[in-house]
Design a protein around this motif. Structure first.
Motif, mmCIF file in Angstrom:
data_model
loop_
_atom_site.group_PDB
_atom_site.id
_atom_site.type_symbol
_atom_site.label_atom_id
_atom_site.label_comp_id
_atom_site.label_asym_id
_atom_site.label_seq_id
_atom_site.Cartn_x
_atom_site.Cartn_y
_atom_site.Cartn_z
ATOM 1 N N SER A 59 0.827 -1.206 0.000
ATOM 2 C CA SER A 59 0.000 0.000 0.000
ATOM 3 C C SER A 59 0.865 1.261 0.000
ATOM 4 C CB SER A 59 -0.919 0.008 1.226
ATOM 5 O OG SER A 59 -1.805 -1.095 1.197
ATOM 6 N N ILE A 60 1.904 1.253 0.814
ATOM 7 C CA ILE A 60 2.816 2.401 0.880
ATOM 8 C C ILE A 60 3.489 2.632 -0.465
ATOM 9 C CG2 ILE A 60 4.992 3.239 1.877
ATOM 10 C CD1 ILE A 60 4.073 1.757 4.493
ATOM 11 N N GLN A 61 3.946 1.552 -1.104
ATOM 12 C CA GLN A 61 4.615 1.677 -2.398
ATOM 13 C C GLN A 61 3.651 2.194 -3.460
ATOM 14 O OE1 GLN A 61 8.133 0.883 -3.216
ATOM 15 N NE2 GLN A 61 7.341 2.295 -4.765
ATOM 16 N N ALA A 62 2.416 1.718 -3.433
ATOM 17 C CA ALA A 62 1.417 2.162 -4.409
ATOM 18 C C ALA A 62 1.151 3.655 -4.279
ATOM 19 C CB ALA A 62 0.119 1.373 -4.217
ATOM 20 N N LEU A 63 1.066 4.141 -3.055
ATOM 21 C CA LEU A 63 0.838 5.569 -2.822
ATOM 22 C C LEU A 63 2.037 6.393 -3.298
ATOM 23 C CD1 LEU A 63 -0.819 5.327 0.692
ATOM 24 C CD2 LEU A 63 -1.930 6.193 -1.365
ATOM 25 N N TYR A 64 3.250 5.924 -3.033
ATOM 26 C CA TYR A 64 4.451 6.615 -3.502
ATOM 27 C C TYR A 64 4.454 6.710 -5.021
ATOM 28 C CZ TYR A 64 7.330 7.125 0.731
ATOM 29 O OH TYR A 64 7.846 7.529 1.931
ATOM 30 N N ILE A 70 -7.029 1.798 -2.278
ATOM 31 C CA ILE A 70 -6.383 2.722 -1.342
ATOM 32 C C ILE A 70 -5.896 3.974 -2.065
ATOM 33 C CG2 ILE A 70 -4.326 3.012 0.109
ATOM 34 C CD1 ILE A 70 -4.755 0.021 0.898
ATOM 35 N N VAL A 71 -5.307 3.796 -3.238
ATOM 36 C CA VAL A 71 -4.816 4.942 -4.006
ATOM 37 C C VAL A 71 -5.985 5.784 -4.509
ATOM 38 C CG1 VAL A 71 -3.523 5.661 -6.041
ATOM 39 C CG2 VAL A 71 -2.683 3.766 -4.659
ATOM 40 N N GLN A 72 -7.059 5.148 -4.955
ATOM 41 C CA GLN A 72 -8.245 5.884 -5.405
ATOM 42 C C GLN A 72 -8.801 6.763 -4.283
ATOM 43 O OE1 GLN A 72 -10.712 2.657 -6.797
ATOM 44 N NE2 GLN A 72 -10.131 2.983 -8.938
ATOM 45 N N LEU A 73 -8.864 6.229 -3.093
ATOM 46 C CA LEU A 73 -9.362 7.001 -1.945
ATOM 47 C C LEU A 73 -8.454 8.192 -1.642
ATOM 48 C CD1 LEU A 73 -10.465 4.048 0.364
ATOM 49 C CD2 LEU A 73 -11.983 5.748 -0.668
ATOM 50 N N THR A 78 -8.659 6.259 -12.805
ATOM 51 C CA THR A 78 -8.313 4.929 -13.294
ATOM 52 C C THR A 78 -6.806 4.719 -13.222
ATOM 53 O OG1 THR A 78 -8.647 3.390 -15.164
ATOM 54 C CG2 THR A 78 -8.011 5.645 -15.703
ATOM 55 N N GLN A 79 -6.358 3.553 -13.654
ATOM 56 C CA GLN A 79 -4.923 3.275 -13.706
ATOM 57 C C GLN A 79 -4.328 3.811 -15.003
ATOM 58 O OE1 GLN A 79 -3.523 -0.493 -11.574
ATOM 59 N NE2 GLN A 79 -5.453 -1.184 -12.452
ATOM 60 N N ALA A 96 -8.154 13.179 -16.705
ATOM 61 C CA ALA A 96 -7.810 11.812 -16.307
ATOM 62 C C ALA A 96 -6.934 11.825 -15.060
ATOM 63 C CB ALA A 96 -7.097 11.092 -17.443
ATOM 64 N N LEU A 97 -7.500 11.398 -13.941
ATOM 65 C CA LEU A 97 -6.741 11.232 -12.704
ATOM 66 C C LEU A 97 -6.171 9.819 -12.730
ATOM 67 C CD1 LEU A 97 -9.354 12.856 -10.293
ATOM 68 C CD2 LEU A 97 -7.248 13.921 -11.146
ATOM 69 N N ALA A 98 -5.051 9.681 -13.426
ATOM 70 C CA ALA A 98 -4.490 8.354 -13.671
ATOM 71 C C ALA A 98 -3.454 7.991 -12.617
ATOM 72 C CB ALA A 98 -3.861 8.301 -15.060
ATOM 73 N N MET A 99 -3.719 6.906 -11.919
ATOM 74 C CA MET A 99 -2.803 6.428 -10.884
ATOM 75 C C MET A 99 -1.787 5.453 -11.480
ATOM 76 S SD MET A 99 -5.354 3.732 -9.019
ATOM 77 C CE MET A 99 -6.788 4.707 -9.433
ATOM 78 N N ALA A 100 -0.753 5.168 -10.739
ATOM 79 C CA ALA A 100 0.243 4.205 -11.181
ATOM 80 C C ALA A 100 -0.407 2.831 -11.337
ATOM 81 C CB ALA A 100 1.396 4.131 -10.177
#
Length: 283
Positions: free
Chosen positions: A104-109, A244-247, A211-212, A225-229
């Motif tokens: 989770s920490i890595q995904a947020l980073y 978790i990243v979406q939130l 989305t990713q 586009a709020l594109a996450m890793a």
């Protein structure tokens, strides 16, 4: 710490043949990539300098110089840094706990590194200006959407929530240009999400997509586009880090709305807190 190698691994199946050659080079010879000029990197990968720049942007970074900086940082800490690990049901409780928190920490980073502040501001401004807003998400995305709906309600910004295409399109029929569809999806490829976004596009409704960062029909149609890793999508455990990243992104948009409309938002939150205190006193 943002992980270049981690993002390459996660996104590998979405790469073109040329991108895969660049990816393979970065995975197999990261030290060379860090130390060579772009011309030599392109030569080793059997491609052009322009392709190297495009590949860097596919990773969510501005160019090869930033990729090299991040890759060098990653190589420097590779022996001590905890990396995301695949979760197995056979893991002990201690290992499960460590993997869940570390992943989770890595995904947020990773997402914090690639998500532009301008996009967060654009999304907040569009929501503020909209007369109507609808949040659309299917499955676990609906849970994220409900969290956002409740946050917005506390600051007197009402949003409809739909979790099927029939309901969503029916609601959007009364929307006007400038109103907002906030669509939440992991892949951006599901039939329902595409159907709803296509209809919104036809109605000239502003489409904000969460989305990713992988190529998808939904991503191509989005206005913002709020594109996450790119994160995991394992059948066994689902998309835990994606949620978790979406939130976290939703919180950033919500707080940006608050900072733009601080006086009105403070008043709304004060009213909400007073109402809660009245209920507690009555009990």
């Amino acid at each position: 710490m943002y992980s270049v190698l981690g993002q390459i691994t996660q996104m590998y199946d979405t790469f073109t043949p040329v991108e895969k050659r660049i990816a393979d080079l970065m995975i197999d010879q990261p030290v060379k990539v860090v130390n060579l000029p772009i011309k030599e990197i392109a030569k080793l990968a059997g491609t052009s300098e322009a392709a190297i720049v495009r590949f860097s942007k596919r990773l969510g970074l501005s160019g090869i110089k930033v990729v090299k900086v991040e890759l060098a940082r990653e190589l420097h800490t590779i022996d001590t840094e905890k990396k995301p690990s695949k979760i197995e049901f056979t893991d002990s409780v201690e290992v499960l706990k460590e993997k869940v928190f570390n992943n989770s920490i890595q995904a947020l980073y990773n997402t914090e590194k690639i998500l532009s502040p301008k996009l967060i501001d654009d999304a907040a401004q569009a929501i503020i200006k909209a007369k109507r807003m609808m949040i659309f998400g299917v499955g676990i995305a609906q849970v994220v959407g409900e969290d956002f709906r409740l946050k917005l309600a506390q600051i007197d910004k009402l949003a409809h929530l739909a979790n099927d295409s029939f309901t969503a399109v029916s609601m959007l029929g009364n929307f006007e240009p400038g109103d907002v569809l906030f669509a939440i999806t992991s892949s951006g490829r599901s039939k329902e999400i595409i159907e709803v976004i296509k209809y919104a596009k036809k109605q000239r409704i502003t489409i904000i997509l969460l989305t990713q960062k992988v190529p998808s029909p939904a991503l191509r149609m989005a206005d913002i586009a709020l594109a996450m890793a790119k994160e995991e999508n394992e059948i066994k455990v689902g998309t835990m880090t994606v949620r978790i990243v979406q939130l976290a992104i939703i919180d950033a948009v919500y707080l940006r709305i608050g900072s733009i409309q601080s006086e009105a938002v403070i008043k709304s939150l004060t009213n909400v807190n007073n109402a809660r205190e009245d209920i507690q006193d009555a009990q």
